[in-house]
Design a protein around this motif. Structure first.
Motif, PDB file in Angstrom:
ATOM      1  N   THR A 175       3.435 -10.675 -12.262  1.00  0.00           N
ATOM      2  CA  THR A 175       2.861  -9.355 -12.504  1.00  0.00           C
ATOM      3  C   THR A 175       2.206  -9.271 -13.878  1.00  0.00           C
ATOM      4  O   THR A 175       2.487 -10.067 -14.775  1.00  0.00           O
ATOM      5  CB  THR A 175       3.940  -8.259 -12.439  1.00  0.00           C
ATOM      6  N   ARG A 176       1.364  -8.248 -13.968  1.00  0.00           N
ATOM      7  CA  ARG A 176       0.741  -7.876 -15.239  1.00  0.00           C
ATOM      8  C   ARG A 176       0.617  -6.360 -15.223  1.00  0.00           C
ATOM      9  O   ARG A 176       0.252  -5.779 -14.211  1.00  0.00           O
ATOM     10  CB  ARG A 176      -0.624  -8.550 -15.325  1.00  0.00           C
ATOM     11  N   ARG A 177       0.945  -5.737 -16.331  1.00  0.00           N
ATOM     12  CA  ARG A 177       0.872  -4.279 -16.420  1.00  0.00           C
ATOM     13  C   ARG A 177      -0.354  -3.900 -17.240  1.00  0.00           C
ATOM     14  O   ARG A 177      -0.632  -4.473 -18.284  1.00  0.00           O
ATOM     15  CB  ARG A 177       2.132  -3.714 -17.064  1.00  0.00           C
ATOM     16  N   ASP A 178      -1.089  -2.891 -16.716  1.00  0.00           N
ATOM     17  CA  ASP A 178      -2.218  -2.313 -17.439  1.00  0.00           C
ATOM     18  C   ASP A 178      -2.016  -0.803 -17.403  1.00  0.00           C
ATOM     19  O   ASP A 178      -2.291  -0.159 -16.382  1.00  0.00           O
ATOM     20  CB  ASP A 178      -3.541  -2.707 -16.778  1.00  0.00           C
ATOM     21  N   GLY A 179      -1.458  -0.254 -18.476  1.00  0.00           N
ATOM     22  CA  GLY A 179      -1.087   1.157 -18.486  1.00  0.00           C
ATOM     23  C   GLY A 179       0.052   1.391 -17.509  1.00  0.00           C
ATOM     24  O   GLY A 179       1.087   0.753 -17.591  1.00  0.00           O
ATOM     25  N   THR A 180      -0.178   2.272 -16.540  1.00  0.00           N
ATOM     26  CA  THR A 180       0.862   2.551 -15.541  1.00  0.00           C
ATOM     27  C   THR A 180       0.682   1.721 -14.274  1.00  0.00           C
ATOM     28  O   THR A 180       1.505   1.797 -13.364  1.00  0.00           O
ATOM     29  CB  THR A 180       0.843   4.042 -15.144  1.00  0.00           C
ATOM     30  N   THR A 181      -0.374   0.933 -14.216  1.00  0.00           N
ATOM     31  CA  THR A 181      -0.657   0.135 -13.018  1.00  0.00           C
ATOM     32  C   THR A 181      -0.110  -1.278 -13.179  1.00  0.00           C
ATOM     33  O   THR A 181      -0.321  -1.910 -14.214  1.00  0.00           O
ATOM     34  CB  THR A 181      -2.177   0.070 -12.754  1.00  0.00           C
ATOM     35  N   VAL A 182       0.598  -1.742 -12.155  1.00  0.00           N
ATOM     36  CA  VAL A 182       1.112  -3.111 -12.134  1.00  0.00           C
ATOM     37  C   VAL A 182       0.254  -3.916 -11.169  1.00  0.00           C
ATOM     38  O   VAL A 182       0.025  -3.495 -10.032  1.00  0.00           O
ATOM     39  CB  VAL A 182       2.598  -3.150 -11.697  1.00  0.00           C
ATOM     40  N   TYR A 183      -0.229  -5.044 -11.639  1.00  0.00           N
ATOM     41  CA  TYR A 183      -1.049  -5.946 -10.825  1.00  0.00           C
ATOM     42  C   TYR A 183      -0.231  -7.177 -10.474  1.00  0.00           C
ATOM     43  O   TYR A 183       0.527  -7.694 -11.301  1.00  0.00           O
ATOM     44  CB  TYR A 183      -2.306  -6.363 -11.588  1.00  0.00           C
ATOM     45  N   TYR A 184      -0.410  -7.631  -9.243  1.00  0.00           N
ATOM     46  CA  TYR A 184       0.288  -8.813  -8.745  1.00  0.00           C
ATOM     47  C   TYR A 184      -0.700  -9.934  -8.489  1.00  0.00           C
ATOM     48  O   TYR A 184      -1.848  -9.699  -8.119  1.00  0.00           O
ATOM     49  CB  TYR A 184       1.034  -8.479  -7.441  1.00  0.00           C
ATOM     50  N   ARG A 185      -0.209 -11.155  -8.665  1.00  0.00           N
ATOM     51  CA  ARG A 185      -0.992 -12.356  -8.379  1.00  0.00           C
ATOM     52  C   ARG A 185      -0.019 -13.444  -7.930  1.00  0.00           C
ATOM     53  O   ARG A 185       1.194 -13.317  -8.137  1.00  0.00           O
ATOM     54  CB  ARG A 185      -1.759 -12.813  -9.621  1.00  0.00           C
ATOM     55  N   LEU A 186      -0.557 -14.486  -7.299  1.00  0.00           N
ATOM     56  CA  LEU A 186       0.292 -15.624  -6.957  1.00  0.00           C
ATOM     57  C   LEU A 186       0.800 -16.243  -8.255  1.00  0.00           C
ATOM     58  O   LEU A 186       0.041 -16.403  -9.215  1.00  0.00           O
ATOM     59  CB  LEU A 186      -0.494 -16.655  -6.153  1.00  0.00           C
ATOM     60  N   ALA A 187       2.058 -16.596  -8.294  1.00  0.00           N
ATOM     61  CA  ALA A 187       2.660 -17.137  -9.508  1.00  0.00           C
ATOM     62  C   ALA A 187       2.158 -18.545  -9.814  1.00  0.00           C
ATOM     63  O   ALA A 187       2.145 -18.962 -10.971  1.00  0.00           O
ATOM     64  CB  ALA A 187       4.179 -17.142  -9.382  1.00  0.00           C
ATOM     65  N   ASP A 188       1.727 -19.252  -8.771  1.00  0.00           N
ATOM     66  CA  ASP A 188       1.357 -20.656  -8.928  1.00  0.00           C
ATOM     67  C   ASP A 188       0.461 -21.022  -7.746  1.00  0.00           C
ATOM     68  O   ASP A 188       0.673 -20.519  -6.636  1.00  0.00           O
ATOM     69  CB  ASP A 188       2.663 -21.475  -8.892  1.00  0.00           C
ATOM     70  N   SER A 189      -0.501 -21.882  -7.955  1.00  0.00           N
ATOM     71  CA  SER A 189      -1.385 -22.290  -6.856  1.00  0.00           C
ATOM     72  C   SER A 189      -0.607 -23.002  -5.744  1.00  0.00           C
ATOM     73  O   SER A 189      -1.032 -23.003  -4.590  1.00  0.00           O
ATOM     74  CB  SER A 189      -2.506 -23.197  -7.371  1.00  0.00           C
TER      75      SER A 189
ATOM     76  N   CYS B  67       1.280 -11.920   4.740  1.00  0.00           N
ATOM     77  CA  CYS B  67      -0.004 -11.220   4.623  1.00  0.00           C
ATOM     78  C   CYS B  67      -0.297 -10.893   3.155  1.00  0.00           C
ATOM     79  O   CYS B  67      -1.440 -11.015   2.702  1.00  0.00           O
ATOM     80  CB  CYS B  67      -0.006  -9.969   5.487  1.00  0.00           C
ATOM     81  N   VAL B  68       0.720 -10.501   2.412  1.00  0.00           N
ATOM     82  CA  VAL B  68       0.552 -10.237   0.982  1.00  0.00           C
ATOM     83  C   VAL B  68       0.081 -11.506   0.276  1.00  0.00           C
ATOM     84  O   VAL B  68      -0.854 -11.462  -0.541  1.00  0.00           O
ATOM     85  CB  VAL B  68       1.866  -9.716   0.353  1.00  0.00           C
ATOM     86  N   LEU B  69       0.705 -12.637   0.580  1.00  0.00           N
ATOM     87  CA  LEU B  69       0.297 -13.889  -0.057  1.00  0.00           C
ATOM     88  C   LEU B  69      -1.145 -14.241   0.282  1.00  0.00           C
ATOM     89  O   LEU B  69      -1.904 -14.672  -0.594  1.00  0.00           O
ATOM     90  CB  LEU B  69       1.244 -15.031   0.348  1.00  0.00           C
ATOM     91  N   GLU B  70      -1.525 -14.050   1.549  1.00  0.00           N
ATOM     92  CA  GLU B  70      -2.919 -14.305   1.941  1.00  0.00           C
ATOM     93  C   GLU B  70      -3.869 -13.410   1.154  1.00  0.00           C
ATOM     94  O   GLU B  70      -4.926 -13.859   0.702  1.00  0.00           O
ATOM     95  CB  GLU B  70      -3.117 -14.047   3.434  1.00  0.00           C
ATOM     96  N   THR B  71      -3.512 -12.158   0.997  1.00  0.00           N
ATOM     97  CA  THR B  71      -4.351 -11.206   0.270  1.00  0.00           C
ATOM     98  C   THR B  71      -4.451 -11.590  -1.201  1.00  0.00           C
ATOM     99  O   THR B  71      -5.535 -11.568  -1.792  1.00  0.00           O
ATOM    100  CB  THR B  71      -3.804  -9.776   0.430  1.00  0.00           C
TER     101      THR B  71
END
Length: 98
Positions: A70-84, A29-33
């Motif tokens: 991941t990518r950090r913006d201040g104290t927030t960590v953002y997640y994305r798919l590592a590869d298509s 579900c995380v990957l779908e999101t």
């Protein structure tokens, strides 16, 4: 079988880690999101319906397997798919399972 197609034990361990990461419905579900775009841990928790501590554990497994980045913006960590190809792999699993 040629030597180019024989995996090392280390390779097989890595392949198994990816398989284990994909073997949980919440992580799928995380990957779908994430296929729709980058999300923070709190956004993923809300969208997937999972408490933040549990989401963090799921994300750690996916990150360890190399499926999310991941990518950090201040104290927030953002997640994305590592590869298509992560999404392509999930779609292939869906096709095989149907």
């Amino acid at each position: 079988m040629t030597s180019a197609t024989i995996s090392s034990e280390i390779d097989r361990e890595r392949f198994a880690a990816v398989g284990r990461a994909l073997a949980d419905p919440k992580r799928l579900c995380v990957l779908e999101t994430l296929a729709a775009g980058e999300r923070s841990v709190s956004e993923l928790s809300r969208d997937v319906g999972c408490q933040v501590p549990n989401m963090s554990q799921h994300l750690a497994v996916l990150r360890s397997a190399g499926l999310v980045a991941t990518r950090r913006d201040g104290t927030t960590v953002y997640y994305r798919l590592a590869d298509s190809r992560v999404l392509e792999t999930y779609r292939l699993i869906q096709t095989l399972a149907r």
